[in-house]
Design an enzyme around this catalytic site. Structure first.
Site, PDB file in Angstrom:
ATOM      1  N   TYR A  72       5.677  34.274   0.362  1.00 61.09           N
ATOM      2  CA  TYR A  72       6.961  34.930   0.674  1.00 61.09           C
ATOM      3  C   TYR A  72       8.096  34.211  -0.053  1.00 61.09           C
ATOM      4  O   TYR A  72       8.968  34.835  -0.670  1.00 61.09           O
ATOM      5  CB  TYR A  72       7.150  34.884   2.194  1.00 61.09           C
ATOM      6  CG  TYR A  72       8.370  35.572   2.754  1.00 61.09           C
ATOM      7  CD1 TYR A  72       8.671  36.894   2.458  1.00 61.09           C
ATOM      8  CD2 TYR A  72       9.222  34.890   3.634  1.00 61.09           C
ATOM      9  CE1 TYR A  72       9.790  37.515   3.015  1.00 61.09           C
ATOM     10  CE2 TYR A  72      10.332  35.514   4.194  1.00 61.09           C
ATOM     11  CZ  TYR A  72      10.620  36.821   3.872  1.00 61.09           C
ATOM     12  OH  TYR A  72      11.722  37.434   4.419  1.00 61.09           O
TER      13      TYR A  72
ATOM     14  N   SER B  10      16.462  36.056   1.275  1.00 65.11           N
ATOM     15  CA  SER B  10      16.194  35.342   2.523  1.00 65.11           C
ATOM     16  C   SER B  10      16.605  33.897   2.342  1.00 65.11           C
ATOM     17  O   SER B  10      16.745  33.419   1.210  1.00 65.11           O
ATOM     18  CB  SER B  10      14.691  35.401   2.828  1.00 65.11           C
ATOM     19  OG  SER B  10      14.352  34.482   3.844  1.00 65.11           O
TER      20      SER B  10
HETATM   21  N1  LIG Z   1      13.837  39.442   9.850  1.00 65.08           N
HETATM   22  C1  LIG Z   1      14.210  38.304   9.276  1.00 65.08           C
HETATM   23  O1  LIG Z   1      14.288  37.252   9.899  1.00 65.08           O
HETATM   24  C2  LIG Z   1      14.579  38.290   7.830  1.00 65.08           C
HETATM   25  C3  LIG Z   1      15.222  37.141   7.341  1.00 65.08           C
HETATM   26  C4  LIG Z   1      15.570  37.095   6.008  1.00 65.08           C
HETATM   27  C5  LIG Z   1      15.302  38.144   5.192  1.00 65.08           C
HETATM   28  N2  LIG Z   1      14.667  39.256   5.674  1.00 65.08           N
HETATM   29  C6  LIG Z   1      14.406  40.335   4.759  1.00 65.08           C
HETATM   30  O2  LIG Z   1      15.065  41.486   5.201  1.00 65.08           O
HETATM   31  C7  LIG Z   1      14.357  42.642   4.781  1.00 65.08           C
HETATM   32  C8  LIG Z   1      14.094  43.558   5.975  1.00 65.08           C
HETATM   33  O3  LIG Z   1      13.311  42.834   6.887  1.00 65.08           O
HETATM   34  P1  LIG Z   1      13.116  43.266   8.425  1.00 65.08           P
HETATM   35  O4  LIG Z   1      13.170  42.015   9.202  1.00 65.08           O
HETATM   36  O5  LIG Z   1      13.972  44.410   8.759  1.00 65.08           O
HETATM   37  O6  LIG Z   1      11.572  43.704   8.358  1.00 65.08           O
HETATM   38  P2  LIG Z   1      10.738  44.833   9.117  1.00 65.08           P
HETATM   39  O7  LIG Z   1      11.345  45.148  10.421  1.00 65.08           O
HETATM   40  O8  LIG Z   1       9.337  44.376   9.054  1.00 65.08           O
HETATM   41  O9  LIG Z   1      10.946  46.092   8.150  1.00 65.08           O
HETATM   42  C9  LIG Z   1      10.430  46.063   6.857  1.00 65.08           C
HETATM   43  C10 LIG Z   1      10.758  47.359   6.173  1.00 65.08           C
HETATM   44  O10 LIG Z   1      10.156  47.341   4.855  1.00 65.08           O
HETATM   45  C11 LIG Z   1       9.413  48.540   4.682  1.00 65.08           C
HETATM   46  N3  LIG Z   1       8.257  48.367   3.801  1.00 65.08           N
HETATM   47  C12 LIG Z   1       7.281  47.432   3.899  1.00 65.08           C
HETATM   48  N4  LIG Z   1       6.350  47.658   2.949  1.00 65.08           N
HETATM   49  C13 LIG Z   1       6.751  48.756   2.252  1.00 65.08           C
HETATM   50  C14 LIG Z   1       6.202  49.487   1.177  1.00 65.08           C
HETATM   51  N5  LIG Z   1       5.027  49.161   0.611  1.00 65.08           N
HETATM   52  N6  LIG Z   1       6.874  50.559   0.714  1.00 65.08           N
HETATM   53  C15 LIG Z   1       8.046  50.935   1.285  1.00 65.08           C
HETATM   54  N7  LIG Z   1       8.618  50.279   2.306  1.00 65.08           N
HETATM   55  C16 LIG Z   1       7.968  49.200   2.789  1.00 65.08           C
HETATM   56  C17 LIG Z   1       8.969  48.919   6.096  1.00 65.08           C
HETATM   57  O11 LIG Z   1       8.729  50.314   6.166  1.00 65.08           O
HETATM   58  P3  LIG Z   1       7.278  51.007   6.309  1.00 65.08           P
HETATM   59  O12 LIG Z   1       6.378  50.040   7.001  1.00 65.08           O
HETATM   60  O13 LIG Z   1       7.594  52.244   7.072  1.00 65.08           O
HETATM   61  O14 LIG Z   1       6.873  51.305   4.896  1.00 65.08           O
HETATM   62  C18 LIG Z   1      10.192  48.553   6.917  1.00 65.08           C
HETATM   63  O15 LIG Z   1      11.137  49.599   6.895  1.00 65.08           O
HETATM   64  C19 LIG Z   1      13.076  42.135   4.111  1.00 65.08           C
HETATM   65  O16 LIG Z   1      13.247  42.080   2.722  1.00 65.08           O
HETATM   66  C20 LIG Z   1      12.946  40.720   4.666  1.00 65.08           C
HETATM   67  O17 LIG Z   1      12.214  39.897   3.806  1.00 65.08           O
HETATM   68  C21 LIG Z   1      14.312  39.351   6.985  1.00 65.08           C
END
Ligand SMILES: NC(=O)c1ccc[n+]([C@@H]2O[C@H](COP(=O)([O-])OP(=O)(O)OC[C@H]3O[C@@H](n4cnc5c(N)ncnc54)[C@H](OP(=O)(O)O)[C@@H]3O)[C@@H](O)[C@H]2O)c1
Length: 243
Positions: free
Chosen positions: A156, A143
């Site tokens: 985080y 991130s």
């Molecule tokens: N959105 C942003 O602005 C942003 C920016 C920079 C980086 N990121 C990074 O990008 C990645 C994806 O983020 P996103 O925005 O797509 O988030 P999201 O929509 O909240 O999705 C998070 C994913 O992680 C899974 N997860 C969470 N806890 C878990 C666990 N204990 N075991 C297995 N799976 C788990 C969730 O699946 P379940 O709940 O079904 O387990 C879900 O599929 C993350 O690493 C985040 O830090 C996001």
């Protein structure tokens, strides 16, 4: 004509929604087999349908990344079903929003466990399979907070700095191997995660999940003498050159 990832097998963590779902679809559009890992069965089944519609094969493995046994099982299932692994996408992540002096130990531990420890363990478990592939890739989704610090996101931030650091160390360790290791550092992406913690950013200003997926696809479909270690991806409306 066969697509670029025909015959390849990928694991995508956090495939049940958001960026992980978009990456899974992008890999499938290049005919990859995608092993979809997360905890939520129904949303994972929806991603599996989308993967098949896009032209790939899907395998759902219910995985709680907080559990080391689940991480081992994810790799075992991939090996037993497909006998190979070409691409590992460590995408799953969680965030926590609070001042450092209001962050409970369990919230810090949870960020650390899912965002840093799980990718570390999954890389370790997957490496024997990845090393057997002619061209293998690990892409870790960190991130912008893995590069700089934001108030209210210290847990985080610490976990994403750790993920980025371990990525750099692993890339050095694997320099002479067929496994390339990359890290992607996005700014705000339009998913459930960011709309929860940054309601101040208008949705139309956020990056699309598909845009991050395109960049991941770029990393895992090219193999030249030029290597992109890290991608910093900012919102078009954010300040340039973060870091
Ligand atoms: N959105 C942003 O602005 C942003 C920016 C920079 C980086 N990121 C990074 O990008 C990645 C994806 O983020 P996103 O925005 O797509 O988030 P999201 O929509 O909240 O999705 C998070 C994913 O992680 C899974 N997860 C969470 N806890 C878990 C666990 N204990 N075991 C297995 N799976 C788990 C969730 O699946 P379940 O709940 O079904 O387990 C879900 O599929 C993350 O690493 C985040 O830090 C996001």
């Amino acid at each position: 004509m066969a697509k670029r990832l025909a015959g390849s097998v990928a694991i995508v963590t956090g495939a049940s929604r958001g960026i992980g779902r978009a990456i899974s679809r992008a890999l499938a559009a290049e005919e990859a087999t995608v092993v979809l890992a997360a905890r939520s069965i129904q949303p994972l089944a929806q991603t599996a349908d989308l993967v098949v519609q896009a032209g790939g094969r899907a395998e759902v493995v219910i995985t709680d990344l907080a559990r080391e046994a689940d991480i081992e099982e994810l790799v075992r299932t991939t090996r037993d079903k497909f006998g190979r692994l070409d691409i590992l996408i460590n995408n799953a992540g969680i965030t926590h929003s609070a001042r450092l002096d209001a962050t409970r130990t369990e919230d810090l531990d949870r960020c650390w466990t899912i965002n840093a420890r799980a990718p570390y363990l999954l890389c370790r478990e997957a490496l024997p399979l990845l090393r057997q592939a002619p061209r293998a890739f690990i892409v870790n989704i960190a991130s912008v907070v893995g590069v700089k610090g934001y108030p209210l996101q210290s847990a985080y931030t610490a976990s994403k700095h750790a993920l980025r650091g371990m990525t750099m160390a692993l890339a050095e360790e694997l320099r002479d191997s067929s496994v390339r290791v990359h890290v992607v550092c996005p700014g705000g992406v339009a998913t459930d995660m960011v709309t929860g913690v940054r309601p101040d950013i208008p949705v139309q200003d956020l990056i699309g999940s598909e845009e991050i997926a395109e960049l991941v696809l770029y990393l895992v479909t090219r193999r030249g003498n030029a290597v992109v270690d890290e991608l910093h991806v900012r919102r078009a409306t954010a300040a340039p050159w973060f870091g």
